[in-house]
Design a protein around this motif. Structure first.
Motif, PDB file in Angstrom:
ATOM      1  N   LYS A   1     -15.619  15.297  13.031  1.00 22.93           N
ATOM      2  CA  LYS A   1     -16.619  14.579  12.253  1.00 22.93           C
ATOM      3  C   LYS A   1     -15.978  13.458  11.444  1.00 22.93           C
ATOM      4  O   LYS A   1     -14.845  13.590  10.974  1.00 22.93           O
ATOM      5  N   GLN A   2     -16.734  12.378  11.252  1.00 22.44           N
ATOM      6  CA  GLN A   2     -16.299  11.288  10.384  1.00 22.44           C
ATOM      7  C   GLN A   2     -16.627  11.655   8.944  1.00 22.44           C
ATOM      8  O   GLN A   2     -17.764  11.948   8.609  1.00 22.44           O
ATOM      9  N   TYR A   3     -15.614  11.648   8.086  1.00 17.10           N
ATOM     10  CA  TYR A   3     -15.828  11.915   6.667  1.00 17.10           C
ATOM     11  C   TYR A   3     -16.707  10.806   6.084  1.00 17.10           C
ATOM     12  O   TYR A   3     -16.494   9.627   6.370  1.00 17.10           O
ATOM     13  N   GLN A   4     -17.675  11.184   5.283  1.00 14.53           N
ATOM     14  CA  GLN A   4     -18.665  10.225   4.772  1.00 14.53           C
ATOM     15  C   GLN A   4     -18.711  10.224   3.244  1.00 14.53           C
ATOM     16  O   GLN A   4     -18.395  11.232   2.628  1.00 14.53           O
ATOM     17  N   PRO A   5     -19.154   9.132   2.634  1.00 14.61           N
ATOM     18  CA  PRO A   5     -19.480   7.857   3.280  1.00 14.61           C
ATOM     19  C   PRO A   5     -18.214   7.095   3.636  1.00 14.61           C
ATOM     20  O   PRO A   5     -17.222   7.149   2.910  1.00 14.61           O
ATOM     21  N   VAL A   6     -18.257   6.387   4.759  1.00 17.62           N
ATOM     22  CA  VAL A   6     -17.078   5.639   5.201  1.00 17.62           C
ATOM     23  C   VAL A   6     -16.990   4.278   4.515  1.00 17.62           C
ATOM     24  O   VAL A   6     -15.897   3.740   4.325  1.00 17.62           O
ATOM     25  N   LEU A   7     -18.123   3.708   4.130  1.00 19.67           N
ATOM     26  CA  LEU A   7     -18.140   2.439   3.385  1.00 19.67           C
ATOM     27  C   LEU A   7     -18.328   2.762   1.909  1.00 19.67           C
ATOM     28  O   LEU A   7     -19.340   3.310   1.509  1.00 19.67           O
ATOM     29  N   ILE A   8     -17.310   2.427   1.118  1.00 19.02           N
ATOM     30  CA  ILE A   8     -17.323   2.788  -0.293  1.00 19.02           C
ATOM     31  C   ILE A   8     -17.023   1.582  -1.169  1.00 19.02           C
ATOM     32  O   ILE A   8     -16.618   0.522  -0.666  1.00 19.02           O
ATOM     33  N   GLU A   9     -17.215   1.747  -2.453  1.00 17.22           N
ATOM     34  CA  GLU A   9     -16.846   0.694  -3.380  1.00 17.22           C
ATOM     35  C   GLU A   9     -15.402   0.916  -3.807  1.00 17.22           C
ATOM     36  O   GLU A   9     -15.092   1.884  -4.489  1.00 17.22           O
ATOM     37  N   LYS A  10     -14.535   0.068  -3.349  1.00 13.49           N
ATOM     38  CA  LYS A  10     -13.111   0.167  -3.674  1.00 13.49           C
ATOM     39  C   LYS A  10     -12.806  -0.645  -4.945  1.00 13.49           C
ATOM     40  O   LYS A  10     -12.011  -0.265  -5.777  1.00 13.49           O
TER      41      LYS A  10
ATOM     42  N   THR B   1       0.810  -1.222   0.000  1.00 10.70           N
ATOM     43  CA  THR B   1       0.000   0.000   0.000  1.00 10.70           C
ATOM     44  C   THR B   1       0.846   1.276   0.000  1.00 10.70           C
ATOM     45  O   THR B   1       0.311   2.368  -0.162  1.00 10.70           O
ATOM     46  N   TYR B   2       2.146   1.161   0.170  1.00  4.69           N
ATOM     47  CA  TYR B   2       2.987   2.351   0.315  1.00  4.69           C
ATOM     48  C   TYR B   2       2.894   3.293  -0.878  1.00  4.69           C
ATOM     49  O   TYR B   2       2.920   4.517  -0.716  1.00  4.69           O
ATOM     50  N   GLU B   3       2.796   2.729  -2.081  1.00  4.35           N
ATOM     51  CA  GLU B   3       2.733   3.593  -3.277  1.00  4.35           C
ATOM     52  C   GLU B   3       1.470   4.458  -3.276  1.00  4.35           C
ATOM     53  O   GLU B   3       1.452   5.529  -3.875  1.00  4.35           O
ATOM     54  N   GLU B   4       0.413   4.002  -2.600  1.00  4.26           N
ATOM     55  CA  GLU B   4      -0.798   4.806  -2.482  1.00  4.26           C
ATOM     56  C   GLU B   4      -0.694   5.837  -1.365  1.00  4.26           C
ATOM     57  O   GLU B   4      -1.356   6.876  -1.409  1.00  4.26           O
ATOM     58  N   VAL B   5       0.142   5.562  -0.378  1.00  2.00           N
ATOM     59  CA  VAL B   5       0.252   6.420   0.794  1.00  2.00           C
ATOM     60  C   VAL B   5       1.206   7.589   0.566  1.00  2.00           C
ATOM     61  O   VAL B   5       0.928   8.721   0.981  1.00  2.00           O
ATOM     62  N   VAL B   6       2.315   7.333  -0.116  1.00  2.00           N
ATOM     63  CA  VAL B   6       3.338   8.360  -0.309  1.00  2.00           C
ATOM     64  C   VAL B   6       2.773   9.646  -0.935  1.00  2.00           C
ATOM     65  O   VAL B   6       3.084  10.750  -0.466  1.00  2.00           O
ATOM     66  N   PRO B   7       1.921   9.564  -1.969  1.00  2.00           N
ATOM     67  CA  PRO B   7       1.369  10.814  -2.523  1.00  2.00           C
ATOM     68  C   PRO B   7       0.544  11.619  -1.514  1.00  2.00           C
ATOM     69  O   PRO B   7       0.445  12.849  -1.631  1.00  2.00           O
ATOM     70  N   GLN B   8      -0.015  10.940  -0.513  1.00  2.00           N
ATOM     71  CA  GLN B   8      -0.803  11.648   0.499  1.00  2.00           C
ATOM     72  C   GLN B   8       0.108  12.444   1.441  1.00  2.00           C
ATOM     73  O   GLN B   8      -0.261  13.529   1.904  1.00  2.00           O
TER      74      GLN B   8
ATOM     75  N   GLU C   1      -6.805   8.214  -1.367  1.00  2.00           N
ATOM     76  CA  GLU C   1      -6.987   9.541  -1.947  1.00  2.00           C
ATOM     77  C   GLU C   1      -7.911  10.421  -1.098  1.00  2.00           C
ATOM     78  O   GLU C   1      -7.923  11.647  -1.258  1.00  2.00           O
ATOM     79  N   ALA C   2      -8.685   9.806  -0.203  1.00  2.00           N
ATOM     80  CA  ALA C   2      -9.594  10.564   0.663  1.00  2.00           C
ATOM     81  C   ALA C   2      -8.939  10.937   1.995  1.00  2.00           C
ATOM     82  O   ALA C   2      -9.609  11.452   2.887  1.00  2.00           O
ATOM     83  N   LEU C   3      -7.642  10.708   2.119  1.00  2.00           N
ATOM     84  CA  LEU C   3      -6.952  10.941   3.398  1.00  2.00           C
ATOM     85  C   LEU C   3      -7.061  12.398   3.848  1.00  2.00           C
ATOM     86  O   LEU C   3      -7.418  12.677   4.996  1.00  2.00           O
ATOM     87  N   VAL C   4      -6.750  13.343   2.975  1.00  2.00           N
ATOM     88  CA  VAL C   4      -6.749  14.755   3.373  1.00  2.00           C
ATOM     89  C   VAL C   4      -8.138  15.194   3.811  1.00  2.00           C
ATOM     90  O   VAL C   4      -8.301  15.851   4.853  1.00  2.00           O
TER      91      VAL C   4
END
Length: 197
Positions: free
Chosen positions: A185-194, A18-25, A172-175
């Motif tokens: 607040k919890q960013y929504q929706p928390v359950l998504i289609e990945k 997962t690191y390649e997805e995390v580094v851009p964040q 991509e929704a990290l920020v």
């Protein structure tokens, strides 16, 4: 609300794929004017995989953040009342670390950073990456979802046919998740289609 001037801890555990997805964040946070302090688990420090050596990732993380890596419990403990973070992120957080956090086990710098941040009443944001989220670890994820000051980056099944119990955060929704968490607040929706076939 912006993140400029915030001090955020960024914990990384050993979901190496997962690191390649995390580094851009991390790069996005830096571009927004955030001071990012990196925390890494023991496995990140010592494990070489097909996704890169530990040395490669440690150097990349330190270069990106411009901060010394927090690589021990002793170094992580002050990030509570003494040097509070505005938010602590753990992304990726493995099933192993999820289980430990849910059961109050603090055996490394990343989890100590989370504990110290919660002790200060500040938010902790989790980006899960685990093959057993819809298996034995499901109870731990739900426990954390019901815990005050813990927030989740939206997540979904990444490979439902071959790994039906696996869930991965949409990094991509990290920020957006961090901004919402700092506002309580919890960013929504928390359950998504990945998964996309």
């Amino acid at each position: 609300m912006g993140l400029e001037g915030k001090h955020i801890g960024f914990g990384i555990s050993a979901s190496h794929c997962t690191y390649e997805e995390v580094v851009p964040q991390i790069e996005k946070l830096k571009q927004l004017g955030v001071k990012v302090t990196p925390f890494v688990s023991h496995n990140v420090q010592t494990t070489d995989t097909k996704f890169g050596t530990s040395g490669y990732w440690l150097n990349k993380i330190q270069d990106l953040t411009g901060q010394s890596i927090v690589d021990s419990i002793v170094k992580a403990e002050p990030f509570g009342p003494k040097t509070p973070l505005d938010c602590m992120i753990i992304a990726p957080i493995t099933g192993n670390s999820t289980s430990k956090l849910a059961n109050a086990q603090t055996d490394g710098p990343v989890l100590m950073g989370a504990k110290a941040t919660l002790r200060s009443g500040r938010p902790v944001v989790l980006g899960i990456s685990t093959n057993d989220a819809l298996g034995l670890n499901g109870v731990n994820i739900m426990r954390l979802m019901a815990t005050k000051n813990i927030y989740f980056i939206p997540f979904g099944q990444d490979d439902p046919m071959n790994k039906p119990t696996s869930l991965v955060a949409r990094m991509e929704a990290l920020v957006d998740t961090v901004e919402s968490a700092i506002a309580g607040k919890q960013y929504q929706p928390v359950l998504i289609e990945k998964f996309k076939d």
